[in-house]
Motif scaffolding. Structure first.
Motif, mmCIF file in Angstrom:
data_model
loop_
_atom_site.group_PDB
_atom_site.id
_atom_site.type_symbol
_atom_site.label_atom_id
_atom_site.label_comp_id
_atom_site.label_asym_id
_atom_site.label_seq_id
_atom_site.Cartn_x
_atom_site.Cartn_y
_atom_site.Cartn_z
ATOM 1 N N SER A 95 0.845 -1.195 0.000
ATOM 2 C CA SER A 95 0.000 0.000 0.000
ATOM 3 C C SER A 95 0.880 1.245 0.000
ATOM 4 N N LEU A 96 0.268 2.369 -0.329
ATOM 5 C CA LEU A 96 0.986 3.630 -0.377
ATOM 6 C C LEU A 96 0.215 4.656 0.445
ATOM 7 N N PRO A 97 0.679 4.993 1.656
ATOM 8 C CA PRO A 97 -0.042 5.958 2.491
ATOM 9 C C PRO A 97 -0.197 7.306 1.795
ATOM 10 N N GLU A 98 -1.327 7.974 2.050
ATOM 11 C CA GLU A 98 -1.637 9.244 1.399
ATOM 12 C C GLU A 98 -0.554 10.294 1.653
ATOM 13 N N GLY A 99 -0.144 10.424 2.901
ATOM 14 C CA GLY A 99 0.864 11.430 3.210
ATOM 15 C C GLY A 99 2.180 11.174 2.520
ATOM 16 N N GLU A 100 2.566 9.923 2.484
ATOM 17 C CA GLU A 100 3.821 9.564 1.830
ATOM 18 C C GLU A 100 3.748 9.840 0.333
#
Length: 517
Positions: A174-179
């Motif tokens: 997954s790819l966190p929004e903030g990152e």
């Protein structure tokens, strides 16, 4: 399968292709190549990999490139810095991929393979799959190189296996929004950068005392060795100058005859008690001899194909004769005449390299000290309100302002044509980008050592990202970021699987930063 699509198309060429494939079957069949010929070049899963198997994989790489299989080629040659490393990485990685996909139970069906072939870029026309393009490639590329349509299907199956392995590995990523937002800003925000070169040419004029050379020699004596040299004699079954002009069926026919002759010659060499010179005489051939050469600097006669020099270094006194090695214009068969082993260098022999290395080492140390001093003065001057030009002058360095650039160009949704031409980019740009990406506006990097010398990087300004533009690019960005993550995961998996298979680590330099993810 795919051949059905051509059943009634250019029947004569199909017959020719089949005949050529039969004549090359000894050379290209997909059986246990480790049991064929001599010259094992390594082991994988506790079995020998022969030179002939390696050559076959090299030709599969070339075919994959011609078919436009960018993903397969990119993933299996990752880390290669030159053509030979690409050949090596692809060959070993292909063996690992096939073994591991079999272990995972990945078995593409006939229909899946046919569908994958029809999607290959080389076969696409205005309305999708173009049978004419398919026929042209199979007639003009496959047969002259000893391949058949089966190898296209073989590579298509490899592509399917690669896709499924990557899909299995990507589960749960997954790819966190903030990152993702931070990565987007760092990658696509334009930066105003000034480069401050630290010239090394003058520093390289140092005189190295004899005692330092002698001390370095004693410390490195065990590593200072001459390159192993080889000398070979070889025969060629090659096209004449006139035959090189042939195309299509005429060229195929001539290459087929040469392949048959090379096959007859190698069979004669494999007879018990066979002697290379006697076999040459029986075939009424005129052998050629190379001079002594190293693997890094092959004899000019062996530069016709990248595989010749490695094949020569795979020969041993116990197995001095090579298999038939295909070149662009025919086949070569080599016989090992002499091995000049690597030996320790004397002080006088090692002196030029030692002097060069010591000069470079000391110049880099002096440049680093100079850069550290200059960076401190730059930071103080900038804090004091001086301009970049004034600060550079006070620090005793030249300032070179670069055109604004982003870490990754173009934007995710931009067309491929918008990408800058890498050939026009300065050689040290990857180092500059890497340094600038880690700086805050108004700050100066530490000393950066590059192949061209050394430099400092000053980030003057980084533009702010438009939130609306970010939302517009979000879908493309997320897809690209996930693909980059998947590539990293696959590369790590492949590295571990190579290790388990007993394959050496691929050679690689640190990659310059690219898109986020």
């Amino acid at each position: 399968m795919i051949t059905v699509m051509r059943k009634h198309h250019k029947t004569l060429m199909i017959i020719i292709t089949v005949l050529v494939c039969i004549s090359f079957s000894w050379y290209w069949n997909k059986s246990d190549f480790s049991a064929m010929g001599s010259g094992a070049i390594g082991k994988v899963y506790d079995r020998d990999v022969s030179q002939i198997e390696f050559q076959r994989n090299v030709r599969l790489l070339r075919l994959a490139s011609q078919l436009g299989m960018r993903d397969l080629v990119t993933e299996l040659t990752a880390g290669a810095q030159n053509e030979n490393e690409a050949f090596e990485n692809f060959s070993w990685n292909l063996l690992v991929l096939r073994h591991e996909s079999d272990a995972l139970g990945i078995e593409p069906t006939t229909n899946e393979i046919a569908s994958e072939v029809k999607k290959l870029p080389a076969f696409q026309g205005e309305k999708g799959f173009d049978i004419t393009r398919y026929t042209e490639l199979t007639d003009q590329v496959l047969a002259p190189n000893g391949f058949s349509e089966a190898q296209i299907e073989e590579l298509a199956a490899d592509q399917i296996a690669l896709d499924r392995v990557k899909k299995l590995l990507s589960a749960g990523i997954s790819l966190p929004e903030g990152e993702m937002r931070d990565s987007y800003e760092k990658a696509y925000a334009k930066m105003d950068v000034t480069v401050l070169p630290i010239p090394m040419e003058s520093l390289m004029q140092l005189q190295i005392p004899d005692e330092e050379i002698a001390k370095a020699y004693e410390a490195r004596k065990a590593q200072l060795k001459s390159d192993e040299k080889r000398k070979v004699k070889f025969v060629q079954f090659a096209l004449t100058d006139e035959q090189k002009k042939l195309t299509g069926k005429a060229r195929v026919d001539v290459l087929q005859k040469l392949a048959d002759q090379a096959n007859d010659f190698t069979e004669a060499l494999q007879a018990k008690g066979a002697d290379f010179d006697l076999v040459v005489a029986n075939f009424k051939l005129t052998p050629k001899e190379s001079g002594e050469f190293t693997q890094a600097e092959p004899d000019p006669e062996l530069k016709a194909a990248p595989s010749l020099a490695p094949a020569a270094f795979a020969l041993t006194n116990e197995s001095p004769d090579s298999d038939a090695i295909q070149t662009p214009d025919g086949f070569n068969i080599m016989h090992l005449m002499k091995i000049q082993p690597s030996r320790p260098l004397t002080l006088d022999e090692a002196r030029p390299k030692l002097v060069e290395d010591l000069k470079k080492q000391q110049a880099q140390q002096m440049a680093a000290l100079k850069a550290t001093d200059a960076a401190g003065k730059l930071r103080e001057a900038l804090k004091g309100g001086k301009s970049v030009a004034e600060a550079a002058s006070a620090a005793g360095v030249q300032a070179e302002k670069l055109p604004p650039f982003a870490l990754a160009d173009p934007m995710p949704s931009a067309s491929p044509g918008a990408s800058p031409d890498p050939k026009k980019e300065r050689p040290d740009m990857p180092y500059i980008k890497r340094a600038a990406s880690n700086l805050e506006p108004g700050s100066v990097s530490d000393y950066i050592n590059t192949p061209e010398g050394g430099l400092l990087v000053l980030l003057e300004k980084r533009e702010k990202i438009d939130p609306a533009q970010y939302e517009k690019e979000r879908t493309s960005l997320e897809a690209r970021a996930m693909e980059n993550r998947n590539q990293v995961v696959f590369a790590e998996w492949l590295r571990e699987r190579r290790h388990a298979a007993g394959v050496a680590e691929p050679k690689a330099e640190p990659a310059a930063p690219t898109a986020p993810g």
